[in-house]
Design an enzyme around this catalytic site. Structure first.
Site, mmCIF file in Angstrom:
data_model
loop_
_atom_site.group_PDB
_atom_site.id
_atom_site.type_symbol
_atom_site.label_atom_id
_atom_site.label_comp_id
_atom_site.label_asym_id
_atom_site.label_seq_id
_atom_site.Cartn_x
_atom_site.Cartn_y
_atom_site.Cartn_z
ATOM 1 C CG HIS A 1 -1.842 1.161 1.289
ATOM 2 N ND1 HIS A 1 -3.155 1.120 0.863
ATOM 3 C CD2 HIS A 1 -1.627 2.435 1.700
ATOM 4 C CE1 HIS A 1 -3.698 2.322 1.014
ATOM 5 N NE2 HIS A 1 -2.794 3.138 1.536
ATOM 6 C CD GLU A 2 1.394 3.439 3.719
ATOM 7 O OE1 GLU A 2 1.487 4.491 3.076
ATOM 8 O OE2 GLU A 2 0.392 3.163 4.429
ATOM 9 C CG HIS B 1 0.387 6.259 -0.749
ATOM 10 N ND1 HIS B 1 -0.560 7.057 -1.333
ATOM 11 C CD2 HIS B 1 -0.247 5.585 0.248
ATOM 12 C CE1 HIS B 1 -1.732 6.870 -0.713
ATOM 13 N NE2 HIS B 1 -1.567 5.979 0.249
ATOM 14 C CD GLU C 1 -5.448 5.693 0.126
ATOM 15 O OE1 GLU C 1 -4.577 6.564 0.353
ATOM 16 O OE2 GLU C 1 -5.477 4.607 0.729
#
Lengths: 496, 496
Positions: free
Chosen positions: A264-265, A268, A294
């Site tokens: 997820h990160e 980003h 996001e």
């Protein structure tokens, strides 16, 4: 050329302001990774000084005329030219900042250091009362901010606009509420069989970290220009070119939890690392919105990270890392286990279906808090009631209830909906990407991951703020944002 | 009261400047602990922005009149009153800063990020040529700086004054050269028997870290207001009240090496943590000089850390941590092993006797570099020649020779002599301390360590910049700085 010189002067000025902001970013990263407990007072002073400085820089009085001049002189240039984009966004920043008194900015930046400490204490002691006065203060400040910003606008929208430029709560309502119904439909159709426990075991943290770094590296996160650390609350901090930092937390019983946090990160992170470094400090070198941001994290975490084809590629390595835990579990069983749909208390651990419900009820609660339809002291009960309605669950304490997220303690009101927008954008982007790159349902290997990354970089990351988020979506996919892609994605994946 | 109000205004202003400086400190800490390899360009921009900002703040034109006014109005107050001390030091800062153009300040702060990277590369590749152009640039900048500062002063002294206010190279020469002779005398009288290898073994890094933290805690370093990290080059970074960070490097073969590094930095840390937090940002809440700072680290590392009485207290714990390695070694043998005197290439690993010779020849070399009696390209050979003269050793490469220290790459010219001054001050302070606190030659336990810390805090740390370093020494010990205490200490400890 006169226009060019004027532009250069402004460019230099706003870039300086961004460098100061990047110092604040770095200091914020440190606050959540390294700061000793007694460092909060000093940190509050530092935050306050840097935010005042930034505010002073972007509100300097000569800027107004200079920006107007530049806007009128560049009126015949293409709307997506560097000058037009940057001037448009600088005017936005200048106008917004000028509406907010610097005293309020400083009050914010001080308050958030303490309120986050209070929130951490409240959560670890499971005692909402410790956090209540701080949340009250924050909401006062945010209402004050919204009042300064709103020109007859709904308060909530004035705040939302900071994260998702141009979005309104009316528009969100019109997307979220019908979506809620289709999500609940998917939820009811999901298999009730619990496969989640199958992969539980004992996964040493150090091994998890190395494995996660390898996988994030496969996906293109550049560790020469970034790093991974362990924190209580995962986040990504794009300090600037060459320095993007992501964090995760590892669950010793379940390596997938830390890994999906990293993916997820890293999603980003790919956005931050994919921005044009030559445009650092300029809107043309800055992410367009949090919703789009996001989308990049959700896409990597879910559409890539939880797909069967991705695990066809990485499962053999996972087994090499964790042979005792995984070698007896067939790939398909493993894949089902990491895609188990099951309502739970914690948003960040939620599956792809119920996650959206977590967001919708937070969105409702924060609107009510801001409009004073809900008082802070009643938040714990209101939270429980919402959770009951949406997920048919009632948390038995506030630590796993209304104290679980960092956002409100950091004054991030209007932020939550961007998580759901991100899911919608991600589904629409991936649908398009699959048509143009070599992603087939067989195996998502390094070549395909690289193609995907290049596609995202070219079509989204490198664009910076050239287009507004909605327009960017149209440009990338040929269509306005449409929730049907996400609905279809969920239906296809989870309708059993 | 008018005077009070004027003072408050200046206090606020200089405190703000200090907060900005503390941001730069934190960012500097991060640079050496966490920054990804590609973060250097952005870091250079950040350093440059913060240092410009700080320079702008302390040179604002209204300050000159305001400071003069305050100085003349407070002329009848005691010289060590808050107002007098702070105004005196603010004038010093203002005057110094106004002599240096802001462009030079920015050039410095950018250059140092790159020169330190170049130095690291040069050292790891053992290739001086990679560093040479950067060192040439740095020396140009420092000579330029010295020229701006010096009013007919020797260039070197203008730089030295930044670290040890009021000190001159004439004065240092008059201390260092006679000292050199007595040190060489002690060196010749030391036992040649090598006991150093006795404690070598395999000491797991994680265990070393925990052990070091316990010992630093015993000595009073507060981990709620600080932290310990591992870096290539140990340092202490006092960011501000509640946030002091120390680092060390561990040698897997010798746990004492990392531990003494920790004690050294913890000594600095005690000074930082002992400053008056109510005076944060003011000269009255800032360490007086680097020489005195170094006295605090050397005192904890050597007079405490390498003493037999300290090890009487902590050796049982050391054995519990490292039973396989230590339980067969008697305390006295262990103590001899950690006090082995033996010329070596590396300053930071040097014993208490030869350490001083490392400093003296660096001091000579940097004077020659600044005065252009020595050109950068000839530094490696000059280094070898000096080392031969002073230590009868010739390093066979530059990595363990003239590339070993970080200082010159960071522009710290005039810094090295403060290490030797620190040794002198430490010996004189401890002599006094032993007379007034309960330190006897039997056992240096928690109570005595606490007494010692309180004494140092009361007599040195809390004083801030109230007195100049020489005057502070007189106040604490009843005498001017006298090298005899250090000579006596060495004679007593090492004359076998």
């Amino acid at each position: 050329m006169d226009l060019e010189l004027k532009y250069l002067k402004l460019k230099e000025h706003f870039k300086n302001a961004k460098v100061i902001e990047s110092c604040a970013e770095l200091i914020g990263w440190d606050e959540r990774t390294n700061m000793p407990p007694q460092g909060a007072d000093l940190r509050a002073l530092q935050n306050s000084a840097l935010s005042k400085l930034h505010h002073d820089l972007v509100t300097e009085s000569w800027l107004g005329d200079a920006l107007n001049e530049l806007a009128s002189e560049s009126v015949n240039l293409p709307a997506d030219s560097d000058i037009c984009v940057n001037v448009r966004e600088w005017i936005r920043v200048f106008t917004r900042a000028n509406k907010i008194p610097v005293t309020l900015v400083q009050e914010f930046s001080k308050t958030f250091v303490y309120s986050q400490q209070a929130w951490q204490d409240a959560r670890s002691q499971n005692n909402f009362v410790l956090f209540q006065p701080w949340l009250e203060k924050i909401i006062d400040l945010k209402r004050h901010e919204a009042k300064c910003l709103a020109n007859g606008q709904v308060s909530y929208d004035a705040l939302l606009d900071d994260y998702e430029p141009g979005a309104t709560s009316l528009e969100l309502d019109s997307i979220f509420y019908p979506l809620k119904d289709s999500i609940i439909k998917v939820l009811h159709s999901c298999s009730k069989e619990n496969k989640r426990n199958l992969i539980l075991g004992n996964y040493p943290e150090q091994k998890q970290k190395i494995f996660s770094e390898i996988i994030a590296g496969y996906c293109g996160f550049d560790f020469n220009a970034g790093r991974l650390d362990t924190t209580a609350h995962p986040f990504c901090c794009g300090i600037g070119p060459g320095d993007c930092r992501i964090t995760t937390r590892f669950n010793p019983a379940d390596f997938s939890s830390g890994l999906f946090g990293v993916l997820h990160e890293a999603g980003h992170g790919l956005y931050e690392q994919g921005l044009d470094p030559d445009h650092f400090g300029l809107p043309t070198g800055t992410a367009v919105s949090l919703g789009i941001h996001e989308s990049q994290s959700r896409l990597l975490e879910n559409q890539v990270g939880r797909s069967l084809e991705f695990w066809r590629f990485i499962y053999p390595l996972a087994i090499k890392f964790f042979p005792d835990q995984l070698s007896n579990i067939p790939l398909e069983t493993f894949h089902k286990s990491i895609n188990q749909v099951r309502p739970g208390f914690i948003r960040v651990d939620a599956d792809e279906v119920t996650y959206n419900l977590h967001i919708i009820f937070r969105y409702e609660l924060e609107k009510d808090l801001l409009s004073q339809n809900l008082s802070v002291k009643d938040l714990p009960d209101a939270w429980k009631a919402k959770m009951k309605t949406y997920l048919d669950l009632v948390p038995d304490n506030d630590a796993t209830g209304c104290l679980q997220d960092i956002h409100w303690s950091a004054g991030l009101f209007g932020y939550f909906p961007t998580y759901l927008l991100g899911n919608l954008y991600a589904a629409q982007f991936i649908e398009k990407a699959k048509k143009v790159i070599g992603w087939n349902s067989n195996c998502l290997n390094l070549d395909v991951l690289s193609e995907l990354r290049q596609w995202l970089k070219k079509n989204i990351h490198l664009k910076g703020k050239r287009l507004l988020p909605g327009k960017l979506c149209e440009n990338v996919t040929g269509e306005k944002l449409d929730k049907k892609y996400f609905e279809q994605y969920l239906m296809q994946k989870f309708n059993s």
